[in-house]
Scaffold this motif. Structure first.
Motif, PDB file in Angstrom:
ATOM      1  N   ALA A  50      -1.793  15.053   0.875  1.00 44.61           N
ATOM      2  CA  ALA A  50      -1.385  15.156   2.278  1.00 44.61           C
ATOM      3  C   ALA A  50      -0.144  14.348   2.636  1.00 44.61           C
ATOM      4  CB  ALA A  50      -2.544  14.717   3.168  1.00 44.61           C
ATOM      5  N   ARG A  51       0.184  13.315   1.858  1.00 44.76           N
ATOM      6  CA  ARG A  51       1.331  12.426   2.130  1.00 44.76           C
ATOM      7  C   ARG A  51       1.330  11.890   3.559  1.00 44.76           C
ATOM      8  NH1 ARG A  51       4.655  11.995  -2.678  1.00 44.76           N
ATOM      9  NH2 ARG A  51       3.439  13.263  -4.134  1.00 44.76           N
ATOM     10  N   PRO A  52       0.241  11.213   3.967  1.00 52.18           N
ATOM     11  CA  PRO A  52       0.180  10.680   5.332  1.00 52.18           C
ATOM     12  C   PRO A  52       1.027   9.425   5.477  1.00 52.18           C
ATOM     13  CG  PRO A  52      -1.704   9.937   4.101  1.00 52.18           C
ATOM     14  CD  PRO A  52      -0.942  10.854   3.176  1.00 52.18           C
ATOM     15  N   LYS A  53       1.229   9.014   6.705  1.00 55.51           N
ATOM     16  CA  LYS A  53       1.928   7.756   6.964  1.00 55.51           C
ATOM     17  C   LYS A  53       0.981   6.563   6.833  1.00 55.51           C
ATOM     18  CE  LYS A  53       5.535   9.474  10.115  1.00 55.51           C
ATOM     19  NZ  LYS A  53       5.218  10.907  10.101  1.00 55.51           N
ATOM     20  N   ARG A  54      -0.313   6.787   7.126  1.00 61.70           N
ATOM     21  CA  ARG A  54      -1.282   5.699   7.095  1.00 61.70           C
ATOM     22  C   ARG A  54      -2.536   6.133   6.362  1.00 61.70           C
ATOM     23  NH1 ARG A  54      -0.666   4.093  13.494  1.00 61.70           N
ATOM     24  NH2 ARG A  54       1.352   3.057  13.292  1.00 61.70           N
ATOM     25  N   ALA A  55      -3.162   5.164   5.686  1.00 65.69           N
ATOM     26  CA  ALA A  55      -4.440   5.405   5.018  1.00 65.69           C
ATOM     27  C   ALA A  55      -5.348   4.217   5.304  1.00 65.69           C
ATOM     28  CB  ALA A  55      -4.251   5.577   3.520  1.00 65.69           C
ATOM     29  N   VAL A  56      -6.566   4.508   5.721  1.00 65.18           N
ATOM     30  CA  VAL A  56      -7.536   3.456   6.026  1.00 65.18           C
ATOM     31  C   VAL A  56      -8.746   3.624   5.121  1.00 65.18           C
ATOM     32  CG1 VAL A  56      -9.181   2.607   7.742  1.00 65.18           C
ATOM     33  CG2 VAL A  56      -6.842   3.130   8.425  1.00 65.18           C
ATOM     34  N   ILE A  57      -9.209   2.521   4.567  1.00 67.19           N
ATOM     35  CA  ILE A  57     -10.455   2.516   3.815  1.00 67.19           C
ATOM     36  C   ILE A  57     -11.432   1.626   4.576  1.00 67.19           C
ATOM     37  CG2 ILE A  57      -9.737   0.625   2.272  1.00 67.19           C
ATOM     38  CD1 ILE A  57     -11.280   2.297   0.046  1.00 67.19           C
ATOM     39  N   ALA A  58     -12.591   2.183   4.922  1.00 66.36           N
ATOM     40  CA  ALA A  58     -13.531   1.473   5.789  1.00 66.36           C
ATOM     41  C   ALA A  58     -14.041   0.190   5.153  1.00 66.36           C
ATOM     42  CB  ALA A  58     -14.694   2.396   6.152  1.00 66.36           C
ATOM     43  N   ASP A  59     -14.140   0.180   3.836  1.00 61.80           N
ATOM     44  CA  ASP A  59     -14.536  -1.031   3.118  1.00 61.80           C
ATOM     45  C   ASP A  59     -13.309  -1.926   2.968  1.00 61.80           C
ATOM     46  OD1 ASP A  59     -15.331  -3.005   1.367  1.00 61.80           O
ATOM     47  OD2 ASP A  59     -16.317  -1.649  -0.043  1.00 61.80           O
ATOM     48  N   ALA A  60     -13.220  -2.924   3.833  1.00 62.70           N
ATOM     49  CA  ALA A  60     -12.026  -3.770   3.877  1.00 62.70           C
ATOM     50  C   ALA A  60     -11.769  -4.501   2.563  1.00 62.70           C
ATOM     51  CB  ALA A  60     -12.135  -4.770   5.025  1.00 62.70           C
ATOM     52  N   SER A  61     -12.794  -4.705   1.758  1.00 64.83           N
ATOM     53  CA  SER A  61     -12.613  -5.410   0.494  1.00 64.83           C
ATOM     54  C   SER A  61     -11.812  -4.591  -0.519  1.00 64.83           C
ATOM     55  CB  SER A  61     -13.974  -5.771  -0.110  1.00 64.83           C
ATOM     56  OG  SER A  61     -14.667  -4.611  -0.549  1.00 64.83           O
ATOM     57  N   LYS A  62     -11.600  -3.301  -0.221  1.00 70.01           N
ATOM     58  CA  LYS A  62     -10.896  -2.417  -1.159  1.00 70.01           C
ATOM     59  C   LYS A  62      -9.428  -2.195  -0.782  1.00 70.01           C
ATOM     60  CE  LYS A  62     -14.635  -1.365  -3.590  1.00 70.01           C
ATOM     61  NZ  LYS A  62     -15.176  -0.002  -3.580  1.00 70.01           N
ATOM     62  N   VAL A  63      -8.933  -2.919   0.223  1.00 72.72           N
ATOM     63  CA  VAL A  63      -7.561  -2.687   0.696  1.00 72.72           C
ATOM     64  C   VAL A  63      -6.536  -2.939  -0.407  1.00 72.72           C
ATOM     65  CG1 VAL A  63      -5.749  -3.554   2.234  1.00 72.72           C
ATOM     66  CG2 VAL A  63      -8.012  -3.048   3.144  1.00 72.72           C
ATOM     67  N   VAL A  64      -6.618  -4.083  -1.061  1.00 73.02           N
ATOM     68  CA  VAL A  64      -5.643  -4.418  -2.102  1.00 73.02           C
ATOM     69  C   VAL A  64      -5.712  -3.410  -3.234  1.00 73.02           C
ATOM     70  CG1 VAL A  64      -4.975  -6.131  -3.836  1.00 73.02           C
ATOM     71  CG2 VAL A  64      -5.633  -6.873  -1.529  1.00 73.02           C
ATOM     72  N   GLU A  65      -6.911  -3.030  -3.624  1.00 69.21           N
ATOM     73  CA  GLU A  65      -7.076  -2.039  -4.693  1.00 69.21           C
ATOM     74  C   GLU A  65      -6.426  -0.713  -4.307  1.00 69.21           C
ATOM     75  OE1 GLU A  65     -10.653   0.295  -7.113  1.00 69.21           O
ATOM     76  OE2 GLU A  65     -11.141  -1.422  -5.827  1.00 69.21           O
ATOM     77  N   LEU A  66      -6.597  -0.312  -3.041  1.00 71.97           N
ATOM     78  CA  LEU A  66      -5.989   0.935  -2.575  1.00 71.97           C
ATOM     79  C   LEU A  66      -4.466   0.826  -2.556  1.00 71.97           C
ATOM     80  CD1 LEU A  66      -6.175   3.788  -1.410  1.00 71.97           C
ATOM     81  CD2 LEU A  66      -6.514   2.760   0.862  1.00 71.97           C
ATOM     82  N   GLU A  67      -3.957  -0.306  -2.078  1.00 68.83           N
ATOM     83  CA  GLU A  67      -2.500  -0.509  -2.056  1.00 68.83           C
ATOM     84  C   GLU A  67      -1.922  -0.408  -3.464  1.00 68.83           C
ATOM     85  OE1 GLU A  67      -1.756  -3.485   1.759  1.00 68.83           O
ATOM     86  OE2 GLU A  67      -2.345  -4.333  -0.183  1.00 68.83           O
ATOM     87  N   GLN A  68      -2.558  -1.048  -4.411  1.00 65.90           N
ATOM     88  CA  GLN A  68      -2.063  -1.028  -5.786  1.00 65.90           C
ATOM     89  C   GLN A  68      -2.133   0.370  -6.378  1.00 65.90           C
ATOM     90  OE1 GLN A  68      -4.610  -4.004  -7.546  1.00 65.90           O
ATOM     91  NE2 GLN A  68      -3.251  -5.708  -7.013  1.00 65.90           N
ATOM     92  N   ALA A  69      -3.211   1.079  -6.102  1.00 64.79           N
ATOM     93  CA  ALA A  69      -3.365   2.429  -6.634  1.00 64.79           C
ATOM     94  C   ALA A  69      -2.312   3.370  -6.057  1.00 64.79           C
ATOM     95  CB  ALA A  69      -4.767   2.952  -6.326  1.00 64.79           C
ATOM     96  N   LEU A  70      -2.002   3.210  -4.772  1.00 65.64           N
ATOM     97  CA  LEU A  70      -0.980   4.054  -4.154  1.00 65.64           C
ATOM     98  C   LEU A  70       0.410   3.736  -4.713  1.00 65.64           C
ATOM     99  CD1 LEU A  70      -2.199   4.106  -0.431  1.00 65.64           C
ATOM    100  CD2 LEU A  70      -2.213   6.015  -2.043  1.00 65.64           C
ATOM    101  N   CYS A  71       0.665   2.480  -4.938  1.00 64.42           N
ATOM    102  CA  CYS A  71       1.949   2.104  -5.540  1.00 64.42           C
ATOM    103  C   CYS A  71       2.092   2.693  -6.939  1.00 64.42           C
ATOM    104  CB  CYS A  71       2.073   0.581  -5.594  1.00 64.42           C
ATOM    105  SG  CYS A  71       2.402  -0.212  -4.018  1.00 64.42           S
TER     106      CYS A  71
END
Length: 388
Positions: A50-71
């Motif tokens: 989808a190439r969105p501008k924002r992505a939210v993960i409800a489990d806040a402990s996974k934010v860094v993991e999501l950022e790294q995976a997207l990078c």
């Protein structure tokens, strides 16, 4: 001009179907933001699509993991946020025109109210928002000018059947909600049922929790509560019939005896496309029906003796207090315990009934009170199951 869409629950079946429909109309829709629960990999896949501008993960402990995976996949420019509050902020984001609310469970209540208060076009697939919010949610929708369009196949069907009906015609009409009957239709002995059997729905591809609710007929009970509030029909004018072919998604019987039904294949892209395009009709690319190939359609009364949660839903609705919140919360915890192998299938029934009998809650007057009652019931249900 394209409409900006936010999809909450983007990694689930409704979210994926929405992305499929949206991708077919790039000139009409763009995905602004997506939200998922706790699974990083599926959310990354959604972002790649989808190439969105924002992505939210409800489990806040996974934010860094999501950022790294997207990078890692070259999507480091996507803004990443975490936590339930961030999901609600997406729902009232001023840069969003349409909110598709497909979060599963009571976690979806706060985001639904946020979108409603913001006056969004709200495509609602989260049953619990209406089951728990009821009158308060519909008042919020009316006061804010929110356009609430039901995405569940049954309520979307009713919405279509009532299109153009006058206030007088609606006042004399009855809703006919259809139920597939689930995988145990016709059985009178439900002992020894395993989670694998309960999630094997004969017609629809759904998540595990919703599949168990379908197997127990709780799903239909929740839909009765939804229909009462979405369409302002008293419970006595809402009937459930079992229709195993799942071709007629629901119907409306008018005072003159005419019955208008909506038929279609078992594909959620149809109600999603209808809601996205309304009042126009968009092609969701679902398989076309051939009535000649179908041959026949059958209907029967639900077996509320074997499947007592359907009647429990009517009883909770009639109580006109916080009972529908108790019903929903107790069921979610009981289904969770069943899927984990800690209780049997029929123990779901006794657990829900037991909580309804033991908790007499007043009608909440705010979203915070809804959430607090939901939390309290969950805690007490867990305590009840822990001492079994």
């Amino acid at each position: 001009m394209t409409q900006s869409i936010t999809i909450l629950g983007a990694t689930g079946s409704i979210g994926r179907s929405t992305l499929d429909v949206v991708s077919r109309y790039p000139e009409r829709f763009s995905v602004h933001a997506v939200a998922g629960g706790s699974r990083v990999e599926p959310l990354v896949d959604v972002c790649l699509s989808a190439r969105p501008k924002r992505a939210v993960i409800a489990d806040a402990s996974k934010v860094v993991e999501l950022e790294q995976a997207l990078c890692t996949v070259g999507l480091g420019d996507i803004e990443v946020l975490g936590g339930p509050e961030a999901v609600s902020r997406l729902a009232d984001d001023p840069d969003t025109d349409v909110v598709v609310q497909a979060v599963v469970g009571a976690a979806g209540v706060a985001p639904t109210f946020a979108a409603a208060r913001a006056g969004k076009r709200l495509l609602l697939a989260n049953k619990e928002s209406v089951v728990c919010g009821g009158r308060l949610l519909m008042e919020t929708v009316r006061n804010s000018g929110c356009e609430l369009l039901p995405v569940d196949s049954e309520h979307n069907a009713i919405f279509q059947c009532l299109a153009g009906a006058t206030e007088k015609a609606r006042a004399g009409a009855r809703i006919v909600l259809t139920a597939s009957g689930g995988p145990f239709r016709g059985r009178t002995n439900l002992e020894g049922i395993t989670p694998e059997q309960a999630v094997a729905h004969p017609k629809w591809s759904m998540g595990r929790k919703i599949s168990v609710d379908s197997a127990s007929l709780m799903n239909k009970g929740l839909e009765v509560i939804e229909a009462r509030w979405l369409f302002d029909f008293e419970p006595g004018r809402i009937k459930v019939v079992v229709h195993p072919e799942s071709i007629v998604h629901s119907a409306v019987e008018f005072e003159d005896g005419a019955v208008i039904a909506q038929l279609g294949s078992a594909d959620m892209r149809t109600p999603i496309a209808y809601s996205l395009g309304w009042p126009e009709r968009l092609d969701g690319c679902a398989k076309r029906l051939s009535l000649a190939e179908i041959g026949r359609l059958t209907f029967e009364e639900p077996d509320t003796k074997t499947f007592p949660l359907l009647q429990a839903a009517y009883d909770a609705l009639a109580a006109d207090n916080g009972a529908t919140i108790v019903l929903n919360a107790a069921n979610e915890i009981a289904v969770e315990a069943f899927l984990e192998g800690r209780i049997g299938f029929t123990d779901i029934f006794s657990t829900v009934r037991g909580m309804l009998e033991s908790i007499l809650a007043p009608l909440p007057g705010s979203v915070d009170e809804i959430i607090e009652l939901d939390r309290a019931v969950r805690a007490k249900t867990r305590e009840r199951l822990a001492v079994r």
